[in-house]
Write a protein that holds these residues in place. Sequence first.
Motif, PDB file in Angstrom:
ATOM      1  N   THR A  68      -5.207   3.535   7.576  1.00  0.00           N
ATOM      2  CA  THR A  68      -3.868   2.962   7.385  1.00  0.00           C
ATOM      3  C   THR A  68      -3.141   2.857   8.714  1.00  0.00           C
ATOM      4  O   THR A  68      -2.504   1.835   9.001  1.00  0.00           O
ATOM      5  CB  THR A  68      -3.057   3.797   6.378  1.00  0.00           C
ATOM      6  OG1 THR A  68      -3.803   3.910   5.160  1.00  0.00           O
ATOM      7  CG2 THR A  68      -1.712   3.144   6.083  1.00  0.00           C
ATOM      8  N   THR A  87       1.054   3.043   3.368  1.00  0.00           N
ATOM      9  CA  THR A  87       1.846   2.304   4.358  1.00  0.00           C
ATOM     10  C   THR A  87       3.328   2.554   4.129  1.00  0.00           C
ATOM     11  O   THR A  87       4.070   2.859   5.063  1.00  0.00           O
ATOM     12  CB  THR A  87       1.542   0.794   4.284  1.00  0.00           C
ATOM     13  OG1 THR A  87       0.152   0.579   4.546  1.00  0.00           O
ATOM     14  CG2 THR A  87       2.376   0.006   5.279  1.00  0.00           C
ATOM     15  N   ASN A 142       0.845  -1.191   0.000  1.00  0.00           N
ATOM     16  CA  ASN A 142       0.000   0.000   0.000  1.00  0.00           C
ATOM     17  C   ASN A 142       0.882   1.243   0.000  1.00  0.00           C
ATOM     18  O   ASN A 142       1.796   1.365   0.813  1.00  0.00           O
ATOM     19  CB  ASN A 142      -0.904  -0.038   1.241  1.00  0.00           C
ATOM     20  CG  ASN A 142      -1.756   1.192   1.392  1.00  0.00           C
ATOM     21  OD1 ASN A 142      -1.267   2.286   1.626  1.00  0.00           O
ATOM     22  ND2 ASN A 142      -3.050   1.002   1.266  1.00  0.00           N
TER      23      ASN A 142
END
Length: 137
Positions: A65, A33, A30
Amino acid sequence: MDTKCEAGKWNVDAYLRGCASRTVLEALANKWTCLLIDALRHGPLRFGELRRKLDGITQKSLTQTLRVMERDGIVIRSVYPTIPPRVEYELSDLGRSVAGLMEGVKRWSEEHVDEILAAREAYDLRAQEEPRPVPVG
């Protein structure tokens, strides 16, 4: 051969469909991330500081997140009993162990963006000139 894949019980192999390590790969892949881990490499930051640093992230995406990263043990959320309450996020030992990799991915992306964009443009031009056959099977 059993294809079940759970860390500590069987051989971990991310190529296997049911392997739990795929969820770890998904989380690390991600973009937010990756950028959050890199942003927290130098020490704890507050939510607002993270939001300003990660231009374009929505409050909802940042919240989600950070929660996933906290659940995965990558981030530690600390609440300080002040008025108003102060909340800081920092990398755990586990988060610090992957920080160098995330910094490397970010740096590589920045160093090679021109090449990637040029390759995309060339591909798109070729695709307009001659349609590619669809593979069968």
